[in-house]
Enzyme design. Structure first.
Site, mmCIF file in Angstrom:
data_model
loop_
_atom_site.group_PDB
_atom_site.id
_atom_site.type_symbol
_atom_site.label_atom_id
_atom_site.label_comp_id
_atom_site.label_asym_id
_atom_site.label_seq_id
_atom_site.Cartn_x
_atom_site.Cartn_y
_atom_site.Cartn_z
ATOM 1 N N HIS A 217 -34.027 -33.847 -4.388
ATOM 2 C CA HIS A 217 -34.305 -32.418 -4.591
ATOM 3 C C HIS A 217 -35.743 -32.119 -4.989
ATOM 4 O O HIS A 217 -36.141 -30.955 -5.068
ATOM 5 C CB HIS A 217 -33.370 -31.833 -5.647
HETATM 6 C C1 UD1 Z 1 -35.005 -27.311 -11.197
HETATM 7 C C2 UD1 Z 1 -36.039 -27.950 -12.140
HETATM 8 C C3 UD1 Z 1 -36.048 -29.453 -11.944
HETATM 9 C C4 UD1 Z 1 -34.663 -30.030 -12.070
HETATM 10 C C5 UD1 Z 1 -33.748 -29.306 -11.097
HETATM 11 C C6 UD1 Z 1 -32.324 -29.802 -11.126
HETATM 12 C C7 UD1 Z 1 -38.055 -26.624 -12.630
HETATM 13 C C8 UD1 Z 1 -39.501 -26.534 -12.358
HETATM 14 N N1 UD1 Z 1 -37.374 -27.470 -11.848
HETATM 15 O O1 UD1 Z 1 -35.422 -27.555 -9.869
HETATM 16 O O2 UD1 Z 1 -36.872 -30.042 -12.931
HETATM 17 O O3 UD1 Z 1 -34.708 -31.397 -11.787
HETATM 18 O O4 UD1 Z 1 -33.756 -27.917 -11.424
HETATM 19 O O5 UD1 Z 1 -31.568 -29.119 -10.170
HETATM 20 O O6 UD1 Z 1 -37.568 -25.976 -13.511
HETATM 21 N N2 UD1 Z 1 -30.842 -22.477 -5.998
HETATM 22 C C9 UD1 Z 1 -29.575 -22.092 -5.640
HETATM 23 N N3 UD1 Z 1 -28.643 -21.959 -6.622
HETATM 24 C C10 UD1 Z 1 -28.902 -22.203 -7.926
HETATM 25 C C11 UD1 Z 1 -30.203 -22.572 -8.281
HETATM 26 C C12 UD1 Z 1 -31.164 -22.721 -7.313
HETATM 27 O O7 UD1 Z 1 -29.291 -21.870 -4.468
HETATM 28 O O8 UD1 Z 1 -27.995 -22.081 -8.761
HETATM 29 C C13 UD1 Z 1 -31.851 -22.663 -4.938
HETATM 30 C C14 UD1 Z 1 -32.735 -21.465 -4.731
HETATM 31 O O9 UD1 Z 1 -33.037 -21.381 -3.368
HETATM 32 C C15 UD1 Z 1 -33.977 -21.834 -5.497
HETATM 33 C C16 UD1 Z 1 -34.044 -23.330 -5.306
HETATM 34 O O10 UD1 Z 1 -32.683 -23.746 -5.295
HETATM 35 O O11 UD1 Z 1 -35.107 -21.165 -5.035
HETATM 36 C C17 UD1 Z 1 -34.777 -24.058 -6.386
HETATM 37 O O12 UD1 Z 1 -34.263 -23.712 -7.666
HETATM 38 P P1 UD1 Z 1 -35.205 -23.813 -8.966
HETATM 39 O O13 UD1 Z 1 -34.450 -23.473 -10.181
HETATM 40 O O14 UD1 Z 1 -36.467 -23.062 -8.711
HETATM 41 O O15 UD1 Z 1 -35.652 -25.336 -8.965
HETATM 42 P P2 UD1 Z 1 -34.852 -26.686 -8.673
HETATM 43 O O16 UD1 Z 1 -35.377 -27.269 -7.423
HETATM 44 O O17 UD1 Z 1 -33.369 -26.524 -8.801
#
Ligand code: UD1
Length: 377
Positions: A217
């Protein structure tokens, strides 16, 4: 003076949940302090969020900021904007407690510090020394803002001292993530149950070579089409050796779709699943022949389980998993990943040992020190 005994605990994203669960339990059981829980809403899908609360017995958050997704600046700013008025209403808070290194961690630490509320950071001092990793920036800043820093491995002390942090604020208490692992391992889900809805589950259940687990991820691996293509081709090659179970993170799923890469891993020997709950993931990892991952926490969990881990990153902020545990850090290069997996096939991989204080009692040590801190301040 009820509020002066309140520790406001913050969670936002999936890796925070397994860390906060034992801390809240220990604060409640042993300190007489009031542990209040605030969820920023950074992760919101049931699969990334609610199922962990249910499985780990985390109380329903007292507050949910519902920030959702966004760019780093937008997400961080939105947490800060919504958190600030809440702190104002909580006059006389004893401390704000943050865990890990996600955007919610640094956002809440910054708001609290500027309001003069003590900040407690659990899992402090880890450093990859790679500032292209957003979490590294979150770690450095959160530690600078913190009054009490709880570390999971001794190397963190050197990192923090180098950044000018006074030793009196640093406490080596062990790893709360392993508290959660030890507590839940007896309830981990059996493999046939995890795969019960999968048509071709016999590929895994009858595999004589065992199976691999894959998680991916990190933006550095999945957002770049060239790197992601190479990684998925490597995964397809490994799957000829042993079947692979791949719970797909939402970020990764959307990249695979966007770049039309579904065909690269469209194989009966690569079983794609939605993000799994904690007990399913634990069951899966504990019986795997090898885990391939770019996660931070999984490097620690595999070390605690004694299962070989191939880390698909160029560096790690958790060096003890390499020095003492089962982890090898190989990056995303095709030949290096294949060589690491082949080596595990031949040698069985590193057996490793469980690091100091990863003993299921970290949260109790933390709670004790927080209690003393609150009495003193
Ligand atoms: C975040 C953390 C990372 C952690 C990871 C675990 C930061 C900078 N990153 O990364 O350190 O290892 O979580 O998962 O805080 N999305 C969904 N549903 C959700 C959440 C996210 O669909 O419930 C999708 C969205 O398209 C979003 C993308 O995932 O834009 C990324 O989510 P985000 O919270 O920005 O970062 P992660 O990659 O999950």
């Amino acid at each position: 003076m009820k509020n002066s005994k309140t520790i406001l605990c913050i969670v936002g994203a999936r890796p925070n949940f397994m860390k906060i669960a034992p801390i809240i339990a220990a604060l409640k059981a042993t300190t007489g302090l009031h542990a209040k829980l605030l969820h920023t809403g950074q992760h919101y899908d049931v699969a990334m969020n609610l199922q962990f609360f249910e499985q780990l017995g985390i109380p329903t958050p007292d507050v949910d900021l519902e920030v959702g997704s966004g760019s780093h600046a937008v997400q961080t700013a939105e947490v800060m904007r919504r958190f600030e008025p809440l702190i104002d209403d909580e006059k006389g808070l004893a401390a704000v407690l943050v865990v890990g290194d996600v955007n919610s961690t640094v956002a809440c630490a910054l708001v609290a510090a500027k309001k003069g509320v003590p900040v407690i950071h659990v899992e402090a001092g880890l450093r990859s020394y790679d500032r292209t990793m957003p979490e590294e920036i979150n770690r450095v800043l959160t530690d600078q803002l913190s009054d009490l820093l709880f570390i999971t491995e001794r190397s963190a002390t050197d990192n923090l001292k180098r950044e000018g942090i006074d030793c009196s604020r640093i406490h080596f208490t062990g790893n709360v993530m392993i508290d959660t692992l030890m507590r839940n391992l007896p309830q981990a889900t059996a493999l046939d149950k995890i795969l019960e809805k999968i048509d071709n589950r016999s590929t895994v259940l009858e595999s004589e070579t065992g199976y691999a687990v894959l998680t991916l991820h990190r933006p550095s691996n999945v957002d770049d089409p060239v790197i992601l293509e190479s990684l998925l081709n490597t995964v397809a090659e490994i799957s000829k050796k042993l079947p692979i179970i791949f719970p797909v993170h939402p970020r990764t799923l959307s990249c695979i779709k966007e770049f039309s890469y579904d065909n690269l891993i469209n194989s009966k020997r690569i079983i794609q699943l939605p993000p799994l709950g904690y007990l399913d993931m634990l069951g899966l990892m504990s019986k795997a022949r090898v885990v391939l991952s770019d996660s931070g926490g999984i490097q620690e969990e595999t070390t605690a389980l004694g299962v070989p881990c191939v880390t698909l990153r160029e560096n790690t902020e958790r060096p003890i998993t390499v020095e003492e545990g089962t982890n090898v850090v190989v990056g995303s290069d095709h030949d290096k990943v294949i060589a690491a997996v082949n080596d595990i096939f031949v040698t069985g991989g590193k057996t490793g040992r469980v690091p100091e204080y990863w003993d299921g009692k970290a949260a109790l040590r933390i709670a004790e020190i927080i209690k003393e801190f609150v009495e003193r301040t």
